[in-house]
Scaffold this motif. Structure first.
Motif, mmCIF file in Angstrom:
data_model
loop_
_atom_site.group_PDB
_atom_site.id
_atom_site.type_symbol
_atom_site.label_atom_id
_atom_site.label_comp_id
_atom_site.label_asym_id
_atom_site.label_seq_id
_atom_site.Cartn_x
_atom_site.Cartn_y
_atom_site.Cartn_z
ATOM 1 N N LEU A 282 10.035 12.106 -9.789
ATOM 2 C CA LEU A 282 9.143 12.674 -8.779
ATOM 3 C C LEU A 282 8.377 13.866 -9.340
ATOM 4 O O LEU A 282 7.187 14.057 -9.039
ATOM 5 C CB LEU A 282 9.952 13.099 -7.554
ATOM 6 C CG LEU A 282 10.516 11.973 -6.680
ATOM 7 C CD1 LEU A 282 11.425 12.561 -5.600
ATOM 8 C CD2 LEU A 282 9.378 11.172 -6.041
ATOM 9 N N SER A 283 9.046 14.665 -10.166
ATOM 10 C CA SER A 283 8.397 15.834 -10.760
ATOM 11 C C SER A 283 7.277 15.423 -11.703
ATOM 12 O O SER A 283 6.225 16.078 -11.766
ATOM 13 C CB SER A 283 9.427 16.673 -11.516
ATOM 14 O OG SER A 283 10.320 17.304 -10.618
ATOM 15 N N ALA A 284 7.507 14.358 -12.464
ATOM 16 C CA ALA A 284 6.462 13.879 -13.371
ATOM 17 C C ALA A 284 5.222 13.457 -12.587
ATOM 18 O O ALA A 284 4.082 13.775 -12.967
ATOM 19 C CB ALA A 284 6.992 12.721 -14.208
ATOM 20 N N LEU A 285 5.435 12.753 -11.478
ATOM 21 C CA LEU A 285 4.311 12.355 -10.631
ATOM 22 C C LEU A 285 3.607 13.581 -10.046
ATOM 23 O O LEU A 285 2.376 13.630 -9.970
ATOM 24 C CB LEU A 285 4.802 11.441 -9.511
ATOM 25 C CG LEU A 285 5.314 10.056 -9.946
ATOM 26 C CD1 LEU A 285 5.900 9.311 -8.755
ATOM 27 C CD2 LEU A 285 4.189 9.249 -10.587
ATOM 28 N N ALA A 286 4.392 14.571 -9.623
ATOM 29 C CA ALA A 286 3.814 15.804 -9.078
ATOM 30 C C ALA A 286 3.001 16.534 -10.146
ATOM 31 O O ALA A 286 1.947 17.108 -9.849
ATOM 32 C CB ALA A 286 4.913 16.707 -8.532
ATOM 33 N N LEU B 122 4.022 23.875 -12.401
ATOM 34 C CA LEU B 122 3.868 24.182 -10.980
ATOM 35 C C LEU B 122 4.042 22.948 -10.094
ATOM 36 O O LEU B 122 4.642 23.034 -9.019
ATOM 37 C CB LEU B 122 2.497 24.809 -10.725
ATOM 38 C CG LEU B 122 2.284 26.221 -11.264
ATOM 39 C CD1 LEU B 122 0.905 26.735 -10.893
ATOM 40 C CD2 LEU B 122 3.353 27.169 -10.741
ATOM 41 N N GLY B 123 3.538 21.795 -10.522
ATOM 42 C CA GLY B 123 3.697 20.578 -9.732
ATOM 43 C C GLY B 123 5.164 20.241 -9.498
ATOM 44 O O GLY B 123 5.603 20.087 -8.347
ATOM 45 N N PRO B 124 5.968 20.120 -10.570
ATOM 46 C CA PRO B 124 7.397 19.872 -10.397
ATOM 47 C C PRO B 124 8.111 20.967 -9.613
ATOM 48 O O PRO B 124 9.013 20.691 -8.825
ATOM 49 C CB PRO B 124 7.913 19.800 -11.836
ATOM 50 C CG PRO B 124 6.750 19.306 -12.618
ATOM 51 C CD PRO B 124 5.566 19.974 -11.980
ATOM 52 N N LEU B 125 7.711 22.228 -9.832
ATOM 53 C CA LEU B 125 8.356 23.326 -9.117
ATOM 54 C C LEU B 125 8.129 23.187 -7.614
ATOM 55 O O LEU B 125 9.066 23.325 -6.811
ATOM 56 C CB LEU B 125 7.803 24.657 -9.629
ATOM 57 C CG LEU B 125 8.503 25.939 -9.200
ATOM 58 C CD1 LEU B 125 8.254 27.037 -10.217
ATOM 59 C CD2 LEU B 125 8.040 26.404 -7.832
ATOM 60 N N ALA C 255 10.315 21.833 -2.535
ATOM 61 C CA ALA C 255 10.197 21.217 -1.205
ATOM 62 C C ALA C 255 11.438 20.391 -0.877
ATOM 63 O O ALA C 255 11.944 20.418 0.249
ATOM 64 C CB ALA C 255 8.945 20.350 -1.145
ATOM 65 N N VAL C 256 11.949 19.658 -1.863
ATOM 66 C CA VAL C 256 13.171 18.875 -1.654
ATOM 67 C C VAL C 256 14.344 19.802 -1.343
ATOM 68 O O VAL C 256 15.127 19.556 -0.411
ATOM 69 C CB VAL C 256 13.491 18.015 -2.897
ATOM 70 C CG1 VAL C 256 14.877 17.377 -2.777
ATOM 71 C CG2 VAL C 256 12.434 16.927 -3.079
ATOM 72 N N ALA C 257 14.459 20.902 -2.113
ATOM 73 C CA ALA C 257 15.576 21.825 -1.930
ATOM 74 C C ALA C 257 15.544 22.501 -0.566
ATOM 75 O O ALA C 257 16.592 22.736 0.048
ATOM 76 C CB ALA C 257 15.554 22.880 -3.037
ATOM 77 N N VAL D 225 11.814 22.269 -16.732
ATOM 78 C CA VAL D 225 11.968 23.668 -16.331
ATOM 79 C C VAL D 225 11.469 23.875 -14.900
ATOM 80 O O VAL D 225 12.106 24.562 -14.093
ATOM 81 C CB VAL D 225 11.220 24.592 -17.316
ATOM 82 C CG1 VAL D 225 11.213 26.032 -16.803
ATOM 83 C CG2 VAL D 225 11.871 24.536 -18.692
ATOM 84 N N GLY D 226 10.329 23.256 -14.560
ATOM 85 C CA GLY D 226 9.796 23.387 -13.205
ATOM 86 C C GLY D 226 10.734 22.810 -12.163
ATOM 87 O O GLY D 226 10.942 23.398 -11.097
ATOM 88 N N THR D 227 11.326 21.658 -12.465
ATOM 89 C CA THR D 227 12.280 21.042 -11.535
ATOM 90 C C THR D 227 13.503 21.933 -11.352
ATOM 91 O O THR D 227 13.986 22.123 -10.229
ATOM 92 C CB THR D 227 12.716 19.658 -12.057
ATOM 93 O OG1 THR D 227 11.555 18.847 -12.286
ATOM 94 C CG2 THR D 227 13.621 18.959 -11.060
ATOM 95 N N ALA D 228 13.999 22.479 -12.452
ATOM 96 C CA ALA D 228 15.166 23.361 -12.370
ATOM 97 C C ALA D 228 14.867 24.603 -11.542
ATOM 98 O O ALA D 228 15.703 25.050 -10.741
ATOM 99 C CB ALA D 228 15.613 23.756 -13.783
ATOM 100 N N LEU D 229 13.671 25.174 -11.712
ATOM 101 C CA LEU D 229 13.301 26.361 -10.933
ATOM 102 C C LEU D 229 13.237 26.036 -9.445
ATOM 103 O O LEU D 229 13.726 26.794 -8.601
ATOM 104 C CB LEU D 229 11.945 26.889 -11.407
ATOM 105 C CG LEU D 229 11.884 27.535 -12.794
ATOM 106 C CD1 LEU D 229 10.462 27.955 -13.114
ATOM 107 C CD2 LEU D 229 12.817 28.727 -12.899
ATOM 108 N N GLY D 230 12.608 24.922 -9.111
ATOM 109 C CA GLY D 230 12.488 24.548 -7.704
ATOM 110 C C GLY D 230 13.827 24.316 -7.038
ATOM 111 O O GLY D 230 14.023 24.675 -5.865
ATOM 112 N N MET D 231 14.775 23.743 -7.769
ATOM 113 C CA MET D 231 16.087 23.469 -7.190
ATOM 114 C C MET D 231 16.878 24.736 -6.922
ATOM 115 O O MET D 231 17.901 24.704 -6.235
ATOM 116 C CB MET D 231 16.882 22.539 -8.115
ATOM 117 C CG MET D 231 16.315 21.131 -8.220
ATOM 118 S SD MET D 231 16.044 20.351 -6.604
ATOM 119 C CE MET D 231 17.727 20.258 -5.985
#
Length: 350
Positions: A13-17, A32-35, A40-42, A246-252
């Protein structure tokens, strides 16, 4: 197994974002997209995550090392010419870090009503992970502390490139197609890149460097380049992948935080960052002539944001990204040293 599949799903999902953010022209889209997506998921769908789920910290650590290698590869001997001017700039940056920290502390302590420890460590203008670690030891509220440290970076990294784009009349940074990586890098270079990253991670841990997962690999890449042994070229696909992870980890990191807490935290962060950026602009105007650097280059050198995006913006301004990166690393080091020296004043009584 469920946690593994959740991680894969989040990264997909992050790659698509990231691709969507790139199409929209956002700065640093693959961060920023993955973040934004994972955040939003978190926040909105924490019940969809497995119980006790945490994004793998070691995976994030490995890809932060990739970003460190990319920046370190930009260090050249030219960076260290003009030592007197550089000393003036770094001295001013030390004063800036102190003033910015004090300003942020006043915002969180008096406007936000936070306790001393939470306000102090939330206001640190650098050393994201170190600020969180010191703050938790001092008894700061971990949710608010983590929120403000991440929001500081997100706000600066998002708003400054967009603001400069309006000021200069064109896109800057990664939104302008700038990159510190190389597109066509042979696969045979990958083992050398991986080895340099591994050595950097070990070096950072052994020397207990601030932001060790970033600075250790950065130092290794810089030393390899300066010595003439190897110049590391990091392929674009690897840099994009690193930013997605890194963006996904930050968002979570926002998992479990209420929307009310996030909105209030964002308001306070905007006030604190506005004050810090005003200070940055003041120092940039004062130093521009003495250092023979454009005001916008000095502004991004003093902005309390992300190292990578500020280096990308510097590249689009035809400035040396290593000059900008050196200032950001120095700000992080000064801030972390200050946190270490003052830690005993905030430790809870035994």
């Amino acid at each position: 197994m469920r946690h593994f599949l959740t991680t894969l799903g989040l990264l997909a999902l992050s790659a698509l974002a990231g691709l969507g953010a790139a199409r929209l022209g956002l700065p640093l889209p693959f961060l920023l997209g993955p973040l934004l997506m994972s955040g939003a998921v978190a926040i909105l769908m924490p019940d969809r995550l497995p119980e006790g789920y945490l994004f793998p910290p070691n995976l994030r650590l490995v890809f932060i090392a990739v970003i460190g290698l990319m920046i370190g590869a930009q260090v050249t001997p030219d960076l260290f010419f003009g030592a007197t001017r550089l000393a003036l700039s770094l001295g001013a940056l030390t004063l800036f870090a102190i003033l910015a920290h004090g300003l942020g502390y006043a915002v969180f302590r008096h406007l936000g009503g936070y306790d001393r420890a939470t306000a102090f460590y939330s206001a640190a203008p650098g050393g994201l992970f170190e600020s969180i670690a010191f703050g938790e030891e001092a008894g700061a509220d971990p949710a608010r502390l983590t929120l403000h440290q991440f929001l500081r970076i997100i706000v600066v990294v998002t708003c400054l490139p967009i603001g400069l784009s309006f000021w200069l009349g064109g896109p800057v940074g990664s939104a302008g197609g700038m990159t510190l990586s190389k597109g066509a890098v042979p696969w045979s270079d990958l083992p050398v890149i991986l080895l340099a990253g591994a050595v950097g991670l070990v070096l950072g841990r052994l020397l207990r460097l601030p932001a060790k997962q970033l600075i250790g690999p950065l130092v290794v890449a810089a030393l390899l380049g300066l010595s003439g042994l190897v110049h590391l070229d990091i392929p674009q696909w690897l840099v994009n992948l690193a930013q997605i992870v890194v963006g996904t980890a930050l968002g979570m990191r926002f998992t479990g935080l209420s929307r009310g807490l996030i909105l209030r935290g964002l308001g306070l962060t905007l006030v604190a960052v506005a004050g810090m950026m005003t200070l940055s602009a003041g120092f940039a105007l004062l130093l521009s002539g003495a250092l023979d650097q454009p005001v916008d280059v000095m502004l991004i050198s003093f902005a309390p944001g992300g190292v990578t995006e500020m280096a990308l913006v510097a590249l689009s301004l035809q400035a040396n990204p290593a000059f900008v990166t050196l200032h950001h690393l120095f700000r992080i080091v000064i801030t972390v040293l200050g946190l270490g020296l003052t830690a005993r004043f905030f430790r809870p009584a035994p």
